[in-house]
Scaffold this active site. Sequence first.
Site, PDB file in Angstrom:
ATOM      1  N   HIS A 189       0.819  -1.206   0.000  1.00  0.00           N
ATOM      2  CA  HIS A 189       0.000   0.000   0.000  1.00  0.00           C
ATOM      3  C   HIS A 189       0.860   1.267   0.000  1.00  0.00           C
ATOM      4  O   HIS A 189       0.557   2.250  -0.674  1.00  0.00           O
ATOM      5  CB  HIS A 189      -0.915  -0.006   1.216  1.00  0.00           C
ATOM      6  CG  HIS A 189      -1.924   1.068   1.152  1.00  0.00           C
ATOM      7  ND1 HIS A 189      -3.001   1.008   0.289  1.00  0.00           N
ATOM      8  CD2 HIS A 189      -1.989   2.252   1.760  1.00  0.00           C
ATOM      9  CE1 HIS A 189      -3.691   2.109   0.417  1.00  0.00           C
ATOM     10  NE2 HIS A 189      -3.107   2.890   1.306  1.00  0.00           N
ATOM     11  N   ARG A 296      -6.081  -6.359 -15.997  1.00  0.00           N
ATOM     12  CA  ARG A 296      -5.910  -7.646 -15.309  1.00  0.00           C
ATOM     13  C   ARG A 296      -7.254  -8.009 -14.682  1.00  0.00           C
ATOM     14  O   ARG A 296      -7.822  -7.200 -13.943  1.00  0.00           O
ATOM     15  CB  ARG A 296      -4.844  -7.536 -14.219  1.00  0.00           C
ATOM     16  CG  ARG A 296      -3.412  -7.404 -14.734  1.00  0.00           C
ATOM     17  CD  ARG A 296      -2.424  -7.441 -13.564  1.00  0.00           C
ATOM     18  NE  ARG A 296      -1.039  -7.572 -13.985  1.00  0.00           N
ATOM     19  CZ  ARG A 296      -0.165  -6.563 -14.078  1.00  0.00           C
ATOM     20  NH1 ARG A 296      -0.558  -5.340 -13.783  1.00  0.00           N
ATOM     21  NH2 ARG A 296       1.076  -6.784 -14.459  1.00  0.00           N
ATOM     22  N   ARG A 332      -7.295  -8.821 -20.476  1.00  0.00           N
ATOM     23  CA  ARG A 332      -6.617 -10.119 -20.412  1.00  0.00           C
ATOM     24  C   ARG A 332      -7.525 -11.112 -19.696  1.00  0.00           C
ATOM     25  O   ARG A 332      -8.017 -10.829 -18.610  1.00  0.00           O
ATOM     26  CB  ARG A 332      -5.301  -9.972 -19.645  1.00  0.00           C
ATOM     27  CG  ARG A 332      -4.594 -11.293 -19.485  1.00  0.00           C
ATOM     28  CD  ARG A 332      -3.262 -11.126 -18.834  1.00  0.00           C
ATOM     29  NE  ARG A 332      -3.376 -10.954 -17.394  1.00  0.00           N
ATOM     30  CZ  ARG A 332      -2.313 -10.774 -16.607  1.00  0.00           C
ATOM     31  NH1 ARG A 332      -1.103 -10.713 -17.117  1.00  0.00           N
ATOM     32  NH2 ARG A 332      -2.472 -10.651 -15.308  1.00  0.00           N
ATOM     33  N   GLU A 430       4.914 -14.125 -23.082  1.00  0.00           N
ATOM     34  CA  GLU A 430       5.548 -14.207 -21.764  1.00  0.00           C
ATOM     35  C   GLU A 430       6.481 -15.408 -21.687  1.00  0.00           C
ATOM     36  O   GLU A 430       7.234 -15.559 -20.736  1.00  0.00           O
ATOM     37  CB  GLU A 430       4.475 -14.369 -20.679  1.00  0.00           C
ATOM     38  CG  GLU A 430       3.560 -13.185 -20.561  1.00  0.00           C
ATOM     39  CD  GLU A 430       2.338 -13.492 -19.715  1.00  0.00           C
ATOM     40  OE1 GLU A 430       2.237 -12.962 -18.611  1.00  0.00           O
ATOM     41  OE2 GLU A 430       1.471 -14.261 -20.186  1.00  0.00           O
ATOM     42  N   ASP A 454       7.074 -11.741 -16.833  1.00  0.00           N
ATOM     43  CA  ASP A 454       7.217 -13.195 -16.947  1.00  0.00           C
ATOM     44  C   ASP A 454       8.269 -13.574 -17.978  1.00  0.00           C
ATOM     45  O   ASP A 454       9.009 -14.537 -17.788  1.00  0.00           O
ATOM     46  CB  ASP A 454       5.868 -13.833 -17.303  1.00  0.00           C
ATOM     47  CG  ASP A 454       5.018 -14.049 -16.060  1.00  0.00           C
ATOM     48  OD1 ASP A 454       5.580 -14.510 -15.052  1.00  0.00           O
ATOM     49  OD2 ASP A 454       3.820 -13.741 -16.090  1.00  0.00           O
ATOM     50  N   ARG A 464      10.372 -14.460 -10.137  1.00  0.00           N
ATOM     51  CA  ARG A 464      10.180 -13.016  -9.931  1.00  0.00           C
ATOM     52  C   ARG A 464       9.732 -12.679  -8.519  1.00  0.00           C
ATOM     53  O   ARG A 464       9.781 -11.525  -8.105  1.00  0.00           O
ATOM     54  CB  ARG A 464       9.193 -12.457 -10.969  1.00  0.00           C
ATOM     55  CG  ARG A 464       7.826 -13.076 -10.883  1.00  0.00           C
ATOM     56  CD  ARG A 464       6.985 -12.732 -12.090  1.00  0.00           C
ATOM     57  NE  ARG A 464       6.074 -11.629 -11.831  1.00  0.00           N
ATOM     58  CZ  ARG A 464       5.017 -11.357 -12.584  1.00  0.00           C
ATOM     59  NH1 ARG A 464       4.772 -12.069 -13.670  1.00  0.00           N
ATOM     60  NH2 ARG A 464       4.229 -10.350 -12.303  1.00  0.00           N
ATOM     61  N   CYS A 501       3.477  -4.673 -21.990  1.00  0.00           N
ATOM     62  CA  CYS A 501       2.664  -4.332 -20.820  1.00  0.00           C
ATOM     63  C   CYS A 501       3.315  -4.769 -19.509  1.00  0.00           C
ATOM     64  O   CYS A 501       2.720  -4.645 -18.450  1.00  0.00           O
ATOM     65  CB  CYS A 501       1.254  -4.890 -20.936  1.00  0.00           C
ATOM     66  SG  CYS A 501       1.216  -6.684 -21.001  1.00  0.00           S
TER      67      CYS A 501
END
Length: 571
Positions: A189, A296, A332, A430, A454, A464, A501
């Site tokens: 946050h 997303r 997506r 990806e 990715d 990652r 992206c």
Amino acid sequence: MSQRLSGIPLSPGIAIGPAWWLETPVATTGHSDIPRNPETERARLEAAREQAKRELAAILADQQHALPPESLAILEAQQLMLDDPDLLQHVTAAIHAGQSASDAWRSATDAIAAQLSALPDPYFQARAADVRDIQQRVLRCLGGVAEEAVYPTTPHVLLADDLVPSQTVTLPLDRILGIALVGGGPTSHATILARARGLPAVAGLGRALHMIAPETLVILDGDRGEIIVNPDEATLVEARAQQAAWHAAQKAAAATAAEPGQLADGTRIEIAANIGSAADARAAVQAGAEGVGLLRTEFLYLDRVTPPSTEEQFAIYQEIFTLLEGRPVVVRTFDIGGDKPAPYLSLPPEANPFLGVRAIRLARQQPALLDTQLDALLRTGYPTLRIMFPMVATIAEIHWLRERVDAAIARLTSQGLTPPPGLQIGMMVEIPAAALLAEHFAAVVDFFSIGTNDLAQYTLAADRTNPAVAALADALHPAVLRLIQHVVSAAHPAGRWVGVCGELAGDPVAAPILVGLGIDELSMAPAAIPAVKAVLRQWTRDAAEHLAQEALRQESAEAVRQLVQAMMPHR
Ligand code: PEP
Ligand code: MG
């Protein structure tokens, strides 16, 4: 004596000032009370929930214009959590089993926070802090006592373990120069807030941060991800000069953010936003996004007991698309499974979730999940809808996916409805195999969008989400750049456009290289848009192409970064 601590860069810029340690409010996690009869406890819980809802509503009304949309979205999500039927059922069952309202609420919300913390995706780990925050609010309403946070009265660099949403609401942002965290991460946050507000921020500085005495002079460098404690005079002078240059650049970028993305010679580059909610859509439009390059949709599927219905999804897509006022949007399809499990999928645990049944692999196992999403999307009729499939590895997969789309279109037209007129079907790149065979995919899809997060993790074999190897997965590595170049060289002759992206698209260092490689669209966090637009205006197509060719010849990501500094046009 001067001292340097290194962490993870979260939000760029330089802050110079005295340190202020923000104590995390110790609310009532340890508080427990004696159970009374279940009906009394249920009534207490109801009253506490209502009070918590009123408090949140008051904060939202108060801060509507003061807080960034991302923070408002988190508070709205907390409001929804207070009404979550699944959660309430658990709490009520525990009360009926003899627990007090406080204990029942605490253990049910602890379980959700623990589930989120255990997920490998840092985004969901960060949401655990949001759950704990609402847990505390309700416990306080149930009679516990929370400590009030103490804030500085003059400008300071804030040091903290991490920030929770309720702290953000009361944080005097006009007196916060920057944020330095012991923990935290790229999607915490604190990061969202710091990026939205343009505050320099660094995370992962470790327990050593506790050693900094209050009021000690510090330099916080959000680009390098470090904090310098007690700097010497020469370091201070240099930091002040860097800070002045950064402020000037930010001001200039914000003033021109609404202008279309283009290079110095007028070449157009579409600058789009990555979003995951209606609040993000608002932020994207405000920040000057020309479209959405990645919506997303995972948020629709997680933290629930049944998959979202067509109607539910349709309503949410409509809400988001309306805010975008005709701008193109790439949606997506769900990237769940693997590291983002949903309980109702009943998937067995996997040793390597990033190499397992996620995204379209899950769709092939459970096609009804995908059909529901496609039906909801097509039903919106949004004129510039683009549907994109994640984690495509083989041609057989993309043929199967296109068949599902054709079948969904047939279902729609059989109901007398028409599909979106400008509908395009694309895929994410990806997986290195997809990049290397892009010429075959170009015959089947309308566009590509490269997911460098990715793609870098699979190319460099570096998880990652594992901080120990995260630095290896630098998407500016020449091996990743060569894969990107290969995709563009296969896509353009076939008349297909290519976007990026992944996080790389919003990195001002990487943007000119990507454009030089022929990328047509860059999609990024809304807050990154002004700076990327500003940087691109300094480069001509020829200069960017020259830079990209040189970058492809480098031996490491570090060398590529140095190259950009060396070749930066001076205007
Ligand atoms: C990517 O992999 O670069 C991407 C944009 O997808 P995500 O980060 O959601 O995996
Ligand atoms: Mg991805």
